[in-house]
Design an enzyme around this catalytic site. Structure first.
Site, mmCIF file in Angstrom:
data_model
loop_
_atom_site.group_PDB
_atom_site.id
_atom_site.type_symbol
_atom_site.label_atom_id
_atom_site.label_comp_id
_atom_site.label_asym_id
_atom_site.label_seq_id
_atom_site.Cartn_x
_atom_site.Cartn_y
_atom_site.Cartn_z
ATOM 1 C CD1 TRP A 83 11.392 -16.133 -97.848
ATOM 2 C CD2 TRP A 83 10.014 -17.846 -97.420
ATOM 3 N NE1 TRP A 83 11.144 -16.159 -96.495
ATOM 4 C CE2 TRP A 83 10.312 -17.191 -96.216
ATOM 5 C CE3 TRP A 83 9.178 -18.952 -97.411
ATOM 6 C CZ2 TRP A 83 9.785 -17.616 -94.985
ATOM 7 C CZ3 TRP A 83 8.655 -19.376 -96.193
ATOM 8 C CH2 TRP A 83 8.961 -18.709 -94.997
ATOM 9 C CG ASP A 96 6.661 -14.677 -101.869
ATOM 10 O OD1 ASP A 96 6.068 -13.788 -101.231
ATOM 11 O OD2 ASP A 96 7.219 -15.655 -101.318
ATOM 12 C CE LYS A 99 7.405 -12.244 -93.494
ATOM 13 N NZ LYS A 99 7.443 -13.409 -94.357
HETATM 14 C C1 LIG Z 1 7.407 -14.663 -94.680
HETATM 15 C C2 LIG Z 1 7.488 -15.066 -96.085
HETATM 16 C C3 LIG Z 1 6.788 -16.178 -96.587
HETATM 17 C C4 LIG Z 1 5.957 -17.079 -95.703
HETATM 18 O O1 LIG Z 1 4.807 -16.472 -95.363
HETATM 19 P P1 LIG Z 1 3.687 -17.219 -94.488
HETATM 20 O O2 LIG Z 1 2.608 -16.201 -94.472
HETATM 21 O O3 LIG Z 1 4.299 -17.498 -93.154
HETATM 22 O O4 LIG Z 1 3.323 -18.463 -95.193
HETATM 23 C C5 LIG Z 1 6.869 -16.449 -97.930
HETATM 24 N N1 LIG Z 1 7.614 -15.702 -98.750
HETATM 25 C C6 LIG Z 1 8.313 -14.629 -98.305
HETATM 26 C C7 LIG Z 1 9.114 -13.816 -99.257
HETATM 27 C C8 LIG Z 1 8.269 -14.286 -96.962
HETATM 28 O O5 LIG Z 1 8.970 -13.228 -96.525
#
Ligand SMILES: *Cc1c(COP(=O)(O)O)cnc(C)c1O
Length: 360
Positions: free
Chosen positions: A102, A172, A196
């Site tokens: 990521w 993030d 999530k």
């Molecule tokens: C799942 C995830 C993403 C991607 O998220 P999307 O909503 O599918 O763009 C980005 N960063 C992390 C840490 C993730 O777990």
């Protein structure tokens, strides 16, 4: 109906109580005569839902008044571009700690708009840890400092918030938001995809300190300018209304369960059970350095691809779903977000023990 234990990394389990409440209100919300899905985003009913969502999130995360909360679309992935477009103001430079897939995506995107200094990386260790930081490598003139607090794919987690001085810290938090207490004021921007720990896919939450809003790069499209969404309370265009409503139910649920602190306690307990078993198992092992193990995503392996697939297949039959590891890591991964009950983890461990005895 039998609900399974779904160990998916995302979209992931939602609290059953929330799903039931949503089901009750699906056809008619309150006395509105319609579903939330059918409501105008400008209606009084929806504005009440929206304001309630902001208020509960603010309360459970302890978000200070000088932060704005935005409800956007485009996933966490769009933030990989929105962050540099909006925050590259002066040096057009950011510092970044590279901890996996990521942050790789964030690097690739930010590089299109400026300079990314990778000041530390755990790539040489297969991303099995959070790398040590050398403060002398920090750029004092960076526009921001970027991390990913929980690495969903590799199962690592920052155990502290790095002190970046005057340089705003961007994180993030897609896979750990609301799973543990976070001191929001240590961050300039926090963002997370909802699927999530928050609600259905299709909603992205951005929490941004007010002084960072404004002066995006010249070519920034209106929809990608944080100012647009701040000025219009996330209603410049039609927001993902139903996702916002679902997020509200999840936030209220967390509050009713005792708040994020309580979530953290349970999450530590759940993760502890699983890691403890993995560390004592003769068949399964964790792939992550103990100090940096994620509370949310637990990758593990047997060491044999055949045994891994046999395990995944048999687990599925018993109602333990989506345990296959990410294609870049292999083996298994149990994602145990807030909505995974303790019982789900306990039963998974029981099944693993059984499997271990049978396949010795
Ligand atoms: C799942 C995830 C993403 C991607 O998220 P999307 O909503 O599918 O763009 C980005 N960063 C992390 C840490 C993730 O777990």
């Amino acid at each position: 109906m039998t609900r399974v234990y779904n160990f998916s990394a995302g979209p992931a389990m939602l609290p059953e109580a929330v799903l039931k409440k949503a089901a009750q209100e699906l056809v008619e919300y309150g006395n509105s005569g319609m579903s939330v899905m059918e409501m105008s985003h400008r209606s009084d009913e929806f504005l009440e839902i929206y304001n309630g969502t902001v208020a509960v999130l603010k309360e459970i995360m302890g978000i200070p008044d000088n932060y704005k909360i935005l409800f956007l679309q485009g996933g966490a992935s769009l933030q990989f571009a929105m962050v540099p477009m909006n925050l590259f103001k002066k040096s057009r430079k950011c510092d970044l700690v590279h901890t996996g897939a990521w942050t790789e995506r964030a690097i690739q995107e930010a590089k299109r708009y400026g300079t990314v200094n990778i000041i530390a990386s755990s790539e040489d260790k297969n991303f099995t840890c959070i790398p040590e930081l050398d403060r002398t490598k920090f750029s004092p003139d960076a526009d921001y400092f970027y991390i990913c607090t929980n690495n969903t794919i590799f199962g690592t987690r920052w155990t502290y918030v790095p002190d970046t001085g005057k340089v705003p810290l961007v994180s993030d938090m897609s896979s750990c938001i609301l799973s543990e207490v976070m001191d929001v004021k240590k961050f300039g921007v926090i963002f997370a995809g909802a699927q999530k720990n928050i609600g259905p896919a299709g909603l992205t939450i951005v929490i941004i300190r007010e002084d960072l809003i404004g002066s995006p790069m010249e070519m920034t499209p209106t929809m990608l300018d944080y100012r647009t969404h701040v000025k219009n309370d996330s209603m410049y265009n039609t927001p993902p209304t139903y996702c916002i409503y679902m997020a509200k139910l999840v936030f209220e649920h967390i509050k009713a369960m005792g708040g994020v602190g309580e979530m953290e306690k349970v999450n530590r307990y759940k993760a502890g059970l699983l890691y403890n078993y993995l560390d004592n198992s003769k068949m399964f092992r964790s792939t992550v350095v103990p100090e940096f193990r994620s509370l949310m995503n637990v990758p593990f392996v047997t060491g044999s691809d055949d045994l891994d697939s046999k395990f995944i297949k048999e687990a599925e039959k018993k109602g333990f779903l989506t345990l296959k590891g990410h294609r870049s890591v292999g083996g298994m991964r149990a994602s145990i977000y807030n909505a995974m009950p303790v019982e789900g983890v306990q039963k998974l461990i029981d099944f693993m023990k059984e499997f271990e005895v049978k396949n010795r």
